[in-house]
Scaffold this motif. Structure first.
Motif, short mmCIF file in Angstrom:
data_model
loop_
_atom_site.label_atom_id
_atom_site.label_comp_id
_atom_site.label_asym_id
_atom_site.label_seq_id
_atom_site.Cartn_x
_atom_site.Cartn_y
_atom_site.Cartn_z
N ASN A 1 0.82 -1.21 0.00
CA ASN A 1 0.00 0.00 0.00
C ASN A 1 0.86 1.27 0.00
N PHE A 2 2.04 1.18 0.60
CA PHE A 2 2.88 2.38 0.73
C PHE A 2 4.31 2.18 0.21
N GLU A 3 5.06 1.28 0.83
CA GLU A 3 6.51 1.23 0.61
C GLU A 3 6.88 0.98 -0.84
N LEU A 4 6.26 -0.01 -1.48
CA LEU A 4 6.61 -0.31 -2.87
C LEU A 4 6.13 0.76 -3.83
N LEU A 5 5.30 1.67 -3.35
CA LEU A 5 4.82 2.78 -4.16
C LEU A 5 5.61 4.06 -3.87
N ASN A 6 6.81 3.88 -3.32
CA ASN A 6 7.69 5.01 -3.08
C ASN A 6 7.22 5.87 -1.90
N ILE A 7 6.52 5.26 -0.94
CA ILE A 7 6.04 5.98 0.23
C ILE A 7 6.54 5.25 1.48
N PRO A 8 7.81 5.39 1.84
CA PRO A 8 8.35 4.71 3.03
C PRO A 8 7.76 5.31 4.31
N PRO A 9 8.01 4.69 5.47
CA PRO A 9 7.38 5.13 6.72
C PRO A 9 7.59 6.60 7.04
N GLU A 10 8.78 7.16 6.70
CA GLU A 10 9.06 8.55 7.07
C GLU A 10 8.60 9.55 6.01
N HIS A 11 7.98 9.06 4.93
CA HIS A 11 7.60 9.94 3.83
C HIS A 11 6.45 10.86 4.24
#
Length: 358
Positions: free
Chosen positions: A143-153
């Motif tokens: 939902n986030f990380e593989l879409l270029n949205i890591p936890p700190e984004h």
């Protein structure tokens, strides 16, 4: 024959004559009370037997018993006849003429969001896109990380997320802590299917993915915690921003009318670069400016862009060989624009007065 016996015979004759005039159950019950009831006329005659001379009592008692049996027999025959007649009348009244046409049925209708979703999918299928679906419950990883949205984004703050305790799903090993597994979420967009589909299908590929999304946010006229989204992507060799613009312009005109003007402006989305938003000229004011378009003359309908190279890599696609574009829109917003609806909450309020208009 004593005077009492004569009265009994006359009463019997009178009662039988009255019984012949009875036509329904109500009148029959009244006749029964009048002649055979505890305070009935035959019962009153029976009480007079005790006042007779001893030698007349036997004959009078026998006469009353004969009269009583005759009246009870006649009553039972009348009851059966009236009951059969009333049953026949009721059945005749309730009879159904099977040669007559049946009552009209009120068929259900597709919900307005379903109608809009089908229209959108039809427009893209006509351009060669295939329809796929993905899971509503998703790993944070997709939902986030593989879409270029890591936890700190910072983009994480743009989407208030429903997180799920993975123990409810039965996937956490015994004794494991929350830190041992990636978080599980209700997907905040249908974009995770970009990665899932790129990993399953080798390029070239053109996909359109409808589905439900969930965000933990306050509900108002333009926001809902539960809504629909339609995600699309195309991956292949030599795909450019011009292909994206041509595809979305064709879609906008297919859905909103062939005379629609379109406008693309730069926008930011973590999983595309460059990113754009697509707007159409306001159908209400013709682009002059009104309340619906906030006096800009334009109505934004979706976000889009070229798939970020890192997202291509995460999907197992070589960005040096392939490129692609992606886009996403909400059927609720499309419906609001098409039909001039100003409150998103109307779609899910189950008000038939609203839904029956579509």
């Amino acid at each position: 024959m004593s005077t009492l016996q004569q009265q009994i015979e006359e009463a019997r004759s009178t009662a039988l004559g009255a019984l012949q005039q009875v036509q329904d159950s109500t009148a029959l019950d009244e006749w029964n009370r009048e002649w055979l009831g505890k305070k009935g006329r035959l019962t009153a005659l029976f009480r007079g037997v005790g006042a007779l001379p001893t030698e007349e009592r036997a004959g009078a008692g026998q006469a009353i018993n004969v009269a009583k049996v005759a009246l009870e027999t006649a009553f039972e025959d009348a009851r059966q006849g009236i009951s059969a007649g009333e049953t026949e009348q009721r059945l005749r009244a309730e009879a159904v003429d099977i040669t007559q046409p049946g009552r009209p049925t009120h068929a259900g209708r597709l919900h307005i969001i379903t109608q809009t979703t089908r229209d959108v999918l039809r427009a893209f299928r006509d351009m060669g896109f295939q329809v796929y679906e993905g899971p509503d419950i998703e790993l944070d990883y997709y939902n986030f990380e593989l879409l270029n949205i890591p936890p700190e984004h910072p983009a994480r703050s743009m989407q208030d997320t429903f997180y799920i305790d993975d123990r409810l799903l039965g996937i956490r090993p015994a004794g494991a802590s929350m830190d041992d597994l990636p978080p599980v979420v209700l997907r905040t967009h249908t974009s995770p299917n970009q990665i899932r589909m790129m990993r399953k299908i080798a390029p070239p590929v053109r996909l359109i993915v409808p589905g439900k999304c969930y965000r933990s946010e306050a509900t108002d006229a333009t926001h809902e915690a539960y809504f629909s989204q339609i995600e699309g992507l195309a991956v292949g060799k030599h795909i450019t921003l011009a292909d994206l613009k041509g595809t979305l312009a064709a879609f906008a005109r297919a859905l909103f009318g062939s005379d629609r003007k379109v406008r693309f402006r730069c926008d930011y989305f973590p999983y595309v670069e460059p990113g754009v938003d697509l707007s159409i000229d306001c159908m209400i004011c013709g682009g002059v400016g009104c309340r619906s378009c906030k006096y800009t003359g334009w109505l934004e309908i979706m976000g889009a862009g070229m798939i970020h190279p890192q997202v291509l890599i995460n999907g197992g696609v070589d960005p040096d060989e392939y490129s692609g574009f992606a886009f996403g829109m909400g059927p609720e917003r499309i419906s609001m624009l098409r039909y001039g609806i100003d409150d998103i909450r109307l779609f899910y309020s189950n008000d038939l007065r609203f839904l029956q208009q579509f």
